[in-house]
Design an enzyme around this catalytic site. Structure first.
Site: not given
Ligand code: PHB
Ligand code: APR
Length: 389
Positions: A72, A200, A292, A296, A384
């Protein structure tokens, strides 16, 4: 029995450390409390930093990741339905790899099984001993028989609830913690992702995240109250709430279905210091937890064991203790930066029960500054995609 390094825990941290040490000709024994099937049954996140991807390839366990993973080069952040895309290639010339942690763990397990390196699954009552001297040993029980292994070093890769961080005197361990007043309700579904990149979203009803495991399997999260009972969330209620929190285009495009897995994870920031107690070293979730939101957790476990493998490598190759003496401070420097980023993302994107109208305006201004400033966007993209190891 005797070996050079006993590794407690066969999660990604322990298995990758085993692999990196194997590449350096250092013998290890991994002791894991659960069965391999149980370890592989855990649903965990799956965004790999630039550096993590490189290290897995260098460790010779990246082939399936490169075949099946999804690179990505951007991510979207939304605030009250207003979406902004961060173009990682344009901002920092890098990308992330979306590839489930379960798959990383499977690839590492397969590599270890293929090399014949020693692993004991369902090892009970693992106990690190005498690590404050130069003859550490670890005892454990397997099939009712007690065993003891002498070694040079013990690597505690046994997660947050493991035995290793509990083993030094409590006075020797300092803990730093922030527990957030909410959790994440996650659902796994066999439907194409709502968007080719992660979304997000900060919404008045709470945070939401759209992620994926493959072009046909998606992972979604909703902020929920701490202490929520997962049984109070039917699939239908989950999809309805998710639609409400997403920008309208995504809400219209969302493809729903029966959940394969549904669970709630609490959110906390946690760091233990130091990461070394004589000949016992902590790495991964045994040493630190991140919420999460910044993706990280796995990446920090990877950088910890990269530093630890280097340190052990230096010790056996040159009998130098410089690396093992520097490990704790070196790993903690990167850990705290990732803690900061994860706390910042969590603070900007969630709805805090005690938040005032002023706090809400601050979140809004943070989003406006971030999405309107190239410098701020570059800082976000740099964190990120992964700070240098
Ligand atoms: C996930 O794909 O489970 C996932 C992705 C990004 C995050 C947390 C979880 O920040
Ligand atoms: N004895 C032996 N093994 C143990 C013990 C014990 N007393 N306690 C725990 N373990 C094992 C667990 O069963 C688990 O398989 O240690 C392993 C720790 O693995 P993880 O919890 O996955 O931790 P880590 O390898 O550090 O990986 C960190 O996991 O939780 C995610 O977000 C986190 O992505 C990060 C990653």
């Amino acid at each position: 029995m005797r070996t050079q390094v006993v590794i407690v825990g066969a999660g990604p941290a322990g298995l990758l450390l085993g692999r990196l040490l194997e590449q350096r000709g250092i013998e290890t024994l991994i002791l894991e409390r659960r069965s391999a099937e149980y370890v592989l049954g855990r649903i965990r996140a799956g965004v790999l930093e630039h550096g993590t991807r490189g290290l897995l390839n260098a460790a010779g366990v990246g082939a399936r990741m490169e075949q099946e993973g999804l690179p990505h080069d951007g991510v979207a952040l939304c605030f009250d339905g207003e979406q902004h895309r961060f173009d990682f290639h344009d901002l920092v010339g890098r990308e992330v790899m979306v590839y489930g942690q379960t798959e990383v763990t499977r690839d590492l397990m397969d590599a270890r099984a293929a090399s014949g390196a020693a692993t004991v699954y369902e090892a009970e009552d693992v106990a690190p001993r005498d690590f404050d001297g130069d003859r550490p040993r670890v005892s454990y029980r397997k099939d009712g028989v007690t065993h003891e292994v002498a070694c040079d070093f013990i690597a505690g890769c046994d997660g947050f609830h493991g035995v290793c961080r509990q083993s030094p005197p409590a006075s020797a361990v300092s803990s730093f913690e922030r527990v957030y007043p909410f959790g994440w309700l996650g659902v796994l579904v066999d439907q194409p992702p709502v968007s080719p990149e992660l979304i997000y979203a900060n919404h008045a009803r709470g945070f939401a995240l759209c992620s994926m495991r493959s072009p046909t399997r998606s992972r979604y999260y909703l902020q929920c109250d701490a202490g929520t009972n997962v049984n109070t969330w039917s699939d239908e209620r989950f999809w309805d709430e998710l639609r409400r929190r997403l920008p309208s285009a995504a809400a219209d495009a969302l493809r729903t279905g029966p959940s394969l897995e549904k669970s709630i994870a609490p959110l906390r920031s946690f760091v233990a210091e130091p990461l070394r107690f004589g000949r016992l070293f902590l790495a991964g979730d045994a040493a630190h937890i991140v919420p999460p939101t910044g993706a990280k957790g796995l990446n920090l476990a990877v950088s910890d064991v990269a530093y630890l493998a280097e340190a052990f490598g230096e010790y056996y190759a040159e009998r130098s203790e410089a690396g093992i003496d520097a490990y704790s401070a070196r790993a903690l420097r990167r850990v705290w930066k990732a803690e900061r980023f994860s706390w910042w993302m969590t603070t900007m994107l969630h709805r805090f029960p005690e938040a005032s109208a002023f706090d809400r305006r601050m979140q809004r201004a943070e989003f406006d500054y971030l999405s309107g400033s190239r410098a701020a966007s570059q800082a976000m993209a740099e964190n990120y995609t992964g700070l240098p190891m």
